[in-house]
Design an enzyme around this catalytic site. Structure first.
Site, PDB file in Angstrom:
ATOM      1  N   HIS A 116       0.936  -1.067   0.002  1.00  0.00           N
ATOM      2  CA  HIS A 116       0.020   0.261  -0.080  1.00  0.00           C
ATOM      3  C   HIS A 116       0.701   1.354   0.004  1.00  0.00           C
ATOM      4  O   HIS A 116       0.744   2.133  -0.707  1.00  0.00           O
ATOM      5  CB  HIS A 116      -0.932   0.061   1.135  1.00  0.00           C
ATOM      6  CG  HIS A 116      -1.790   1.108   1.350  1.00  0.00           C
ATOM      7  ND1 HIS A 116      -3.161   1.196   1.209  1.00  0.00           N
ATOM      8  CD2 HIS A 116      -1.372   2.485   1.468  1.00  0.00           C
ATOM      9  CE1 HIS A 116      -3.838   2.406   1.427  1.00  0.00           C
ATOM     10  NE2 HIS A 116      -2.516   3.222   1.723  1.00  0.00           N
ATOM     11  N   GLU A 117       1.902   1.227   0.787  1.00  0.00           N
ATOM     12  CA  GLU A 117       2.803   2.510   0.904  1.00  0.00           C
ATOM     13  C   GLU A 117       3.579   2.641  -0.213  1.00  0.00           C
ATOM     14  O   GLU A 117       3.987   3.555  -0.577  1.00  0.00           O
ATOM     15  CB  GLU A 117       3.278   2.683   2.081  1.00  0.00           C
ATOM     16  CG  GLU A 117       2.505   2.409   3.833  1.00  0.00           C
ATOM     17  CD  GLU A 117       1.657   3.643   3.646  1.00  0.00           C
ATOM     18  OE1 GLU A 117       2.075   4.671   3.056  1.00  0.00           O
ATOM     19  OE2 GLU A 117       0.424   3.358   4.029  1.00  0.00           O
TER      20      GLU A 117
END
Length: 319
Positions: A116-117
């Site tokens: 996600h990051e």
């Protein structure tokens, strides 16, 4: 013209079919890591492989990956930081994963949060940092969703828009205040403010002005965590003395209550006088005799009591 999030996502997706040899090698290494049952993973190793597999090898070395023990409100975050080698501009990224929130979660949550990051990092870099505003105000617009869906479908992941773990987050909100005004009886918050850091509600909170207008009550702290040993040692002597006095006062009060529960006052007096009576009945103790000093005879060098030396000389060494 700089790319949009959606354009950047499509460029990354275009590299997944077919995979290059380098991407194929990275995928095999990722599969080998994930095939084990080891709950612990090296996020730096995985990030380097995902950088090749999904993000066109653009993330390293501009993105720094690390664990954070202070991040307790969300599982991961991307921070833009200045690069002294690039005119001190915000051209580097710190990708942080929350150690407190993720250390007891399944391994899959760590991997999904890392991806996600990583998607955020990729969009920051490829869109000339315009991703910070995002096309939906949160950074999870069409471009993010396109790339997240492609990664999920390709690797069987579950990258979602939000990765906040409510139970874990709440467990670290140990500094608690409650309003003394009318809002303390109103759902859903009942005047409670819970935080992971010791920051009292005040003007810096976006809701403060509204609260002052609608309620106007003052916040009182009702709970906080115990200080660690290091924190206690850093306190001033006066504050430490105050903490100790409070503990002693509480102990004394507790002792008083315990005595009151044991019996009436007359019984306490009898118990207090009992040692005195025993002392009166017992025979007086004679003072302990001090041992006699021993000195050597100046003639025969025999050891003789000091108070008997003259008698010894008269008997054994007459003049």
């Amino acid at each position: 013209m700089p790319l949009t999030d959606e354009d950047a996502a499509l460029q990354a997706i275009g590299t997944l079919d077919p995979l290059s040899k380098e991407q194929h090698d990275a995928k095999e290494k990722v599969d080998a890591i994930l095939s084990t049952e080891d709950p612990f993973i090296d996020i730096h190793e995985l990030f380097a492989l995902y950088n090749i597999l999904y993000f066109r090898s653009l993330l390293l070395p501009r993105v720094e990956v690390s664990w954070s023990n202070r991040l307790t409100l969300c599982a991961g975050i991307c921070e833009l930081v200045r690069d002294p080698n690039n005119g001190n501009r915000y051209s580097r990224i710190r990708l942080k994963l929350s150690e407190p929130l993720l250390k007891y979660r399944p391994r899959s949550d760590v991997i999904n949060t890392l991806l996600h990051e990583a998607i955020h990092s990729y969009l920051f870099i490829t869109t000339s940092w315009r991703h910070s505003r995002g096309d939906d105000g949160t950074g999870h617009g069409a471009g993010f969703m396109l790339l997240a869906d492609a990664v999920n479908n390709h690797g069987g992941y579950e990258v979602t828009v939000y990765h906040t773990f409510h139970d874990e987050v709440d467990s670290y909100r140990t500094h608690i205040w409650q309003c003394e005004g009318p809002c303390r009886s109103q759902a859903p918050f009942f005047g409670l403010v819970k935080r992971s850091m010791n920051r009292a509600p005040g003007k810096t909170d976006t809701w403060w002005a509204r609260h002052q207008d609608e309620c106007g009550g003052a916040f009182v702290k009702i709970a906080e965590p115990e200080l660690s040993k290091d924190q206690v040692e850093r306190l001033s002597g006066l504050k430490r003395a105050g903490r100790q006095k409070n503990k002693i006062d509480a102990w004394v009060e507790g002792r008083r209550e315990t005595k009151a529960e044991r019996g009436p006052l007359t019984q306490e007096v009898e118990e207090l006088n009992a040692p005195k009576k025993r002392r009166e009945l017992s025979p007086p103790r004679l003072p302990a005799k001090r041992p006699k000093a021993i000195v050597p005879c100046p003639i025969c060098e025999a050891d003789v009591a000091e108070d008997s030396i003259n008698e010894h000389l008269d008997v054994h060494h007459p003049p």
